[in-house]
Structures are given as structure tokens and as C-alpha cells.
Design an enzyme around this catalytic site. Structure first.
Site, PDB file in Angstrom:
ATOM      1  CG  HIS A  13       6.954   9.518  40.526  1.00  0.00           C
ATOM      2  ND1 HIS A  13       7.629   8.597  40.058  1.00  0.00           N
ATOM      3  CD2 HIS A  13       5.883   8.805  41.439  1.00  0.00           C
ATOM      4  CE1 HIS A  13       7.354   7.374  40.573  1.00  0.00           C
ATOM      5  NE2 HIS A  13       6.362   7.608  41.423  1.00  0.00           N
ATOM      6  CD  GLU A  40       4.979  10.404  44.900  1.00  0.00           C
ATOM      7  OE1 GLU A  40       6.164   9.963  44.630  1.00  0.00           O
ATOM      8  OE2 GLU A  40       4.397   9.326  45.286  1.00  0.00           O
ATOM      9  CG  ASP A  42       6.720   6.962  47.652  1.00  0.00           C
ATOM     10  OD1 ASP A  42       5.311   6.836  47.479  1.00  0.00           O
ATOM     11  OD2 ASP A  42       7.649   6.983  46.751  1.00  0.00           O
ATOM     12  CG  HIS A  55       9.023   3.636  45.728  1.00  0.00           C
ATOM     13  ND1 HIS A  55       9.086   2.340  45.435  1.00  0.00           N
ATOM     14  CD2 HIS A  55       7.745   4.139  45.324  1.00  0.00           C
ATOM     15  CE1 HIS A  55       7.863   1.943  44.967  1.00  0.00           C
ATOM     16  NE2 HIS A  55       7.089   3.008  44.840  1.00  0.00           N
ATOM     17  CD  GLU A 146       2.182   5.703  47.602  1.00  0.00           C
ATOM     18  OE1 GLU A 146       2.861   6.400  46.670  1.00  0.00           O
ATOM     19  OE2 GLU A 146       1.861   4.559  47.384  1.00  0.00           O
TER      20      GLU A 146
HETATM   21 CA    CA Z   1       4.480   7.274  45.342  1.00  0.00          CA
END
Ligand code: CA
Length: 317
Positions: A13, A40, A42, A55, A146
Site C-alpha cells: 500500500h 500499489e 494512487d 495519494h 487507483e
Molecule cells: Ca489507494
């Protein structure tokens, strides 16, 4: 594989963000070295339409933007990544995440704020790092980007979902297969991308209060019919951990999702911020990977989850 039993994926994460400033290349390299299966990202858009790994929509909680560009704060008090070019963003110094006061660390005991030399980077930089590491190690670590706030980005003049989906398709076409999941909180965005013909594996994120998160087309995403509706365009759900595990008990969501072929990747396991009702991090990971049977786990501490998962898996084998 959606809904089929296998060793759960450890999804780093924001990188190994429990140890190094989130979404920096060192945090991603450390996660890789700790044995994460997936990194991951963002994603937000820059002023020049590039894909930045960040993020928040704004910059002041993780960079020195306030000191470097005092005049470019918006009326709401934030410095938005969308107002800066990628070249400007690459020049900012990055710190461990700060709390809303801009001074104290968001997580006590993590990497010291303002220490070391860290930078922001674009999605293409991270893909280059990952592809290089996959080449040198022979592993096939994947990505999990994301789409952040697609509606906000549309209002700001950029179709972030399409920009990102096209970039990922181009990456796969140019450099070959890579384990990949495209995630978003906004349910309408993933439905739309599917309707527009994108066929990337998609993960519908489900927050603590799903009703507050967007248009579910009349379905409760935690119900059997809601999950069946999601399974038409998604391969996985990414629920808040409390929807999967509550007070030491399996809520039954994983089994319901598996019924319709959806994999389940809950978030976020942090060994320095245990969920309510959890006394032992290793026991929680073992329960999630064993009896409950999740397919992946988002974590700030990939090494700890890899170790607990592998111990649990050795017992199951
Ligand atoms: Ca995320």
C-alpha cells in the site's frame, strides 16, 4: 484468479509505506525486496496531463510545496498537483506524511519527517523500476493503480480514467504482460470504462460507508445481488477491512464475493495501527489468509504480512 483459492497476494500500500515515505521509489523498491506481490499506485493528473503517483489531490502533506510555491495555493488552502507540471513536481522535496497541522507526523514512529532525499515520480517511472526489477529478479510483481477522484478530474478538464486505462493498455502492448488491477472508489467510473470497451482487470473499492461513495446503480455492493452486478465488469473488490472481519469474526463477505467469482482484497493492514478488536497482527493475518480466505491484502508493512501469510500457508499445505 478471481474466486479461486491460492496464496493471498501481498499488495504494498503506497509501497513499504510503514518504513519509508509513501509513493517514493525507495518505498517501492523496499516493498519489492520485502517480497510484495504487487505495488500499489494512487494516480492523479498533472497540469501537463501526465500521470503522477500521489495519494492526495494536493501536495502540502507530503512535500515542501508551501515553501517553494507560496503564491500557488488555491482559495481552499490547498496546493493541487493538477496546477503543476511534472517537471515542477519532480523538483519538490518529499517528506514522510504530515498530519493536517502540517508539522506532526501522520503516524508516530515511522520514518522521520524531512529526513533524507525523496522525490515524487510519474507512473511511467514506477513501471520502469518495476519492469527492471522483474527482469533482474525473474519475479513477476504486478501493479495496482487507483484512479483518484475521477469526477473532480473531469471538472478540472481531464478524463483521468481514460488517460490511465490507455496508458496501461499501451504499457502492456509495448512491454508485455504484467499482473495488473485497476482500482477506483467511484462505482460509476469503472462501469463507464467497461462500457467504453476497456478490458483491464478492475477492482471496485468499497469504503466504510458505501452509500457515501457514489452511484451503485441501485444495489448495495455488500449484498449478493450487488456483488453479482459488480462481477459483470470487475474481477475483484477492495473492501474496507471492517466489511470482511469484525470483532474477530468473519462477516461472510468473502464467501459471498467468491460465489460470484470476485476476488477480495481488503485494506489496509498496519502493524502500528491495528483494527479495533484486534490484539495480534500475526493472528489477524493468519485468520484472513486461512479461514476467511481473502485473495490479497493491502498493507503498509509488506514484510510482516509476507511472513505471517507464509507461516499460515505452510500450515495449510
Ligand atoms: Ca489507494
Amino acid at each position: 484468479m478471481a474466486g479461486t483459492p491460492g496464496r493471498p497476494l501481498v499488495i504494498a500500500h503506497r509501497g513499504a509505506s510503514g518504513y519509508l515515505p509513501e509513493h517514493t521509489q525507495p518505498a517501492k523498491a523496499l516493498a519489492y525486496g520485502q517480497g510484495a506481490d504487487v505495488l500499489e499506485q494512487d494516480i492523479v493528473a498533472t497540469r501537463d496531463g501526465r500521470l503522477l503517483v500521489l495519494h492526495d489531490l494536493w501536495l502540502e502533506r507530503v512535500t515542501d510545496v508551501a515553501r517553494r510555491y507560496p503564491g500557488r495555493r488555491r482559495a481552499d488552502g490547498h496546493w493541487y498537483a493538477r496546477d503543476f507540471t511534472l517537471a515542477e513536481l519532480r523538483g519538490l522535496a518529499v517528506t514522510e506524511r504530515l498530519a493536517a497541522d502540517g508539522a506532526t507526523p501522520a503516524f508516530a514512529g515511522r520514518f522521520p519527517p524531512w529526513q533524507g532525499e525523496f522525490r515524487l515520480h510519474a507512473l511511467e517511472d514506477e513501471l520502469a523500476l518495476l519492469r527492471g526489477l522483474n527482469a533482474t529478479t525473474g519475479r513477476q510483481v504486478g501493479v495496482y493503480p487507483e484512479i483518484k477522484s475521477p469526477g473532480w478530474h473531469r471538472d478540472a478538464g481531464v478524463d483521468l480514467g481514460v488517460l490511465l486505462a490507455e496508458a496501461l493498455e499501451a504499457e502492456l502492448a509495448a512491454r508485455g504482460p504484467l499482473p495488473l488491477w485497476l482500482q477506483c472508489f467511484d462505482p460509476a467510473e469503472l462501469r463507464r470504462l467497461h462500457a467504453e470497451g476497456f478490458r483491464l482487470p478492475m477492482t471496485q473499492l468499497i469504503g466504510r460507508d458505501p452509500a457515501a461513495q457514489g452511484d451503485w446503480a441501485g444495489e448495495d455492493p455488500l449484498s449478493a445481488t450487488g456483488l453479482a452486478a459488480l462481477s459483470r465488469h470487475c474481477s475483484a473488490i477492495g473492501p474496507w477491512l471492517g466489511h470482511v472481519w469484525r470483532d474477530g469474526q468473519d462477516t461472510g463477505l468473502v464467501a459471498r464475493a467468491h460465489e460470484v467469482g470476485l476476488a477480495v482484497h481488503p485494506w489496509t493492514l498496519r502493524c502500528d495501527r491495528l483494527p479495533e478488536g484486534c490484539g495480534d497482527f500475526e493472528v489477524l493475518v493468519a485468520q484472513l489468509c486461512g479461514d476467511i480466505g481473502v485473495d490479497g491484502l493491502f498493507t503498509d508493512h509488506p514484510d510482516r504480512v509476507v511472513a505471517a501469510r507464509d507461516r499460515c500457508w505452510a500450515r495449510l499445505d
